[in-house]
Scaffold this active site. Structure first.
Site, PDB file in Angstrom:
ATOM      1  N   ASP A 167       0.695 -19.120   0.327  1.00 28.45           N
ATOM      2  CA  ASP A 167       1.876 -19.843   0.806  1.00 28.45           C
ATOM      3  C   ASP A 167       1.860 -21.299   0.379  1.00 28.45           C
ATOM      4  O   ASP A 167       2.074 -22.201   1.181  1.00 28.45           O
ATOM      5  CB  ASP A 167       1.982 -19.725   2.337  1.00 28.45           C
ATOM      6  N   ASN A 233       7.290 -12.692   0.562  1.00 34.30           N
ATOM      7  CA  ASN A 233       8.733 -12.597   0.798  1.00 34.30           C
ATOM      8  C   ASN A 233       9.512 -13.677   0.034  1.00 34.30           C
ATOM      9  O   ASN A 233      10.662 -13.480  -0.329  1.00 34.30           O
ATOM     10  CB  ASN A 233       9.061 -12.674   2.288  1.00 34.30           C
ATOM     11  N   HIS A 318       0.501  -9.639   1.795  1.00 34.92           N
ATOM     12  CA  HIS A 318       1.141 -10.869   2.274  1.00 34.92           C
ATOM     13  C   HIS A 318       1.283 -10.941   3.798  1.00 34.92           C
ATOM     14  O   HIS A 318       0.870 -11.919   4.409  1.00 34.92           O
ATOM     15  CB  HIS A 318       2.496 -11.059   1.593  1.00 34.92           C
ATOM     16  N   HIS A 328       5.979 -14.609  12.791  1.00 38.46           N
ATOM     17  CA  HIS A 328       5.881 -13.346  12.059  1.00 38.46           C
ATOM     18  C   HIS A 328       5.043 -12.322  12.825  1.00 38.46           C
ATOM     19  O   HIS A 328       4.369 -11.484  12.230  1.00 38.46           O
ATOM     20  CB  HIS A 328       5.292 -13.565  10.661  1.00 38.46           C
ATOM     21  N   VAL A 356       1.785 -16.253   7.531  1.00 40.01           N
ATOM     22  CA  VAL A 356       1.714 -17.131   8.700  1.00 40.01           C
ATOM     23  C   VAL A 356       1.059 -18.437   8.251  1.00 40.01           C
ATOM     24  O   VAL A 356      -0.047 -18.416   7.697  1.00 40.01           O
ATOM     25  CB  VAL A 356       0.903 -16.473   9.834  1.00 40.01           C
TER      26      VAL A 356
HETATM   27 FE   LIG Z   1       5.722 -15.324   3.676  1.00 37.85          FE
END
Ligand SMILES: [Fe+2]
Length: 466
Positions: A167, A233, A318, A328, A356
């Site tokens: 991330d 995502n 992920h 999440h 996260v």
């Molecule tokens: Fe994500």
């Protein structure tokens, strides 16, 4: 009530509350580290880290990833902006003067009102193991030269050090995370990236110039050591409202992976062997139910893992299966239900996830006894189960996940809401040293550590042998 009596009742009340807290908090530890709360913002486009390299048609956004199943190939990718230029990579080993050329391919794509530069990919094959190679791109116009070192031949006791980043994005904190990783004295040799790369989709119309700026920002690492890609995502870029209904379009055009060499039919789930590790990349955002391509691939893949050849079985995905933050929460649950029993059966050593924006490490737990009617649906300690690590703390513009579920669940061994990265330092077939580094500390300081014992060669409880 007099002032004295009121005071005493408050003190007693606090003591009772403290006692209650002590009783109910029976999980692991929640870090007491106090972080200065600051807004996480993206670096502006004119930041030095986004600078376009000088020279006509100069290659930019250079990145490499493993190009085959065993580490004897490397895919080199770069972008030219002025014209297509050459797809050729010139490369040579550090101990030889003989230069070779490899021919790559060219692609580009449009996304709403954006058209990409000329994206080149070239797989350098038949490389020697454990060898430093130089490579040159941009032949014909402005050339740039980089280097990488191939991994040792796959084998059970080959030491190797992986970096873990997730991330990442392109904020000021992302820049600190990447610098910390680069300066970490443990010296990661390959990054296992657990998804969510540029966060371009957070901009109006998924401003794809932010994919380009991310590529220029990360080049200082991605050009010199392979990053193993997992789709998050933020790689979906699915935006039918602006006519963009092809999921993963920028990601698949920019970040090729060697999925075919592990028998996968899509670039979102695949495996590689590298040194003493067998790494399985799974797709949280592709179908994973029974009969789907990913399900069938994983069902066939797990029995193929040869722990005598690659003792360490590492999974990247992920959306975490075990996550005790309020962000999440349970998003990974349906995939956990599908695959967790396999992970226990095949004794996966560790599962790294992102998504996260915080850090968490679990105990070795499983939750696979439930059958609708028996009510057995609580995670239990299980020495055949992996440790689950959430490392989605790279520092993107969405900021930190600070809100945790309370009390801390028993499965959660350690959690902290700070940005950082980790390293997984394999020593031999039985031992690996894992360390998590928070951005606020010096580069050699670890915020959380664990000696991993290999689940196949030393399936003992690590927590009992400190
Ligand atoms: Fe994500």
């Amino acid at each position: 009530m007099g002032a004295g009596a009121w005071c005493w009742s408050v003190i007693v009340g606090v003591l009772v509350l403290k006692a209650a807290l002590f009783v109910v908090v029976d999980g692991g530890s929640t870090s007491s580290f106090v972080r200065k709360v600051e807004k996480t913002i993206d670096m502006p486009m004119d930041s030095d880290v986004f600078t376009t390299p000088p020279g006509y048609n100069a290659p930019q956004q250079v990145h490499i990833t493993q190009g085959d199943h065993v580490g004897k190939a490397m895919i080199v990718s770069w972008v030219t902006m002025d014209e297509p230029g050459s797809n050729t990579v010139r490369y040579w080993s550090a101990n030889s003067k003989r230069k070779r050329n490899a021919e790559g391919t060219l692609t580009r794509y449009s996304f709403f009102n954006y058209t990409s530069g000329f994206i080149h990919h070239c797989n350098l094959t038949h490389l020697k193991h454990d060898t430093k190679y130089y490579y040159m791109v941009g032949i014909g116009y402005t050339t740039r030269t980089f280097w990488f070192t191939t991994p040792p031949e796959v084998g059970p006791d080959v030491p190797y050090t992986f970096g873990l980043i997730g991330d990442l994005g392109q904020s000021y904190d992302s820049n600190i995370t990447l610098s910390h990783y680069e300066m970490n004295p443990v010296k990661g040799q390959t990054v296992l990236f657990v998804g969510d790369i540029s966060y371009a989709d957070n901009y109006p119309n998924h401003d794809n110039r932010r994919w380009d700026s991310w590529g220029r920002f990360a080049e200082r690492s991605t050009a010199y050591q392979p990053w193993i890609w997992t789709a998050g995502n933020h790689e979906l870029d699915y935006a039918p409202e602006i006519g963009e209904d092809e999921p993963f379009k920028p990601f698949t055009h920019r970040f090729p992976v060697p999925y075919k060499s592990s028998g996968s039919n899509a670039p979102f789930w695949y495996s590689i062997k590298r040194a003493s590790a067998h790494i399985i990349v799974l797709a949280s955002y592709s179908a994973y139910g029974k009969y789907t391509p990913q399900y069938k691939w994983l069902e066939e893949e797990l029995p193929k893992v040869n722990r005598t050849e690659t003792p360490w079985l590492i999974v990247l995905l992920h959306a975490p299966w075990y996550n005790s933050y309020n962000y999440h929460y349970m998003e990974g649950e349906s995939m956990r239900v599908m695959y967790e029993a396999w992970f226990v059966k095949y004794k996966v050593d560790v599962v790294f996830a992102g998504h996260v924006h915080a850090y968490e490490r679990t105990e070795r737990v499983s939750n696979i006894a439930y059958n609708i009617v028996n009510g057995i649906c609580k995670p239990v300690k299980d020495q055949s189960a992996p440790v689950y690590i959430t490392i989605g703390d790279g520092g993107n513009l969405e900021g930190l996940a600070t809100n945790m579920t309370e009390p801390q669940p028993e499965y959660s061994a350690f959690r902290e809401s700070s940005f950082g990265h980790a390293t997984f330092d394999i020593k031999n077939r039985t031992h690996a040293f894992y360390g998590w580094h928070r951005n606020q500390d010096g580069v050699a300081v670890t915020g959380d550590t664990m000696w991993f014992y290999n689940r196949y060669w030393k399936p003992e409880d690590e927590s009992k042998s400190v």
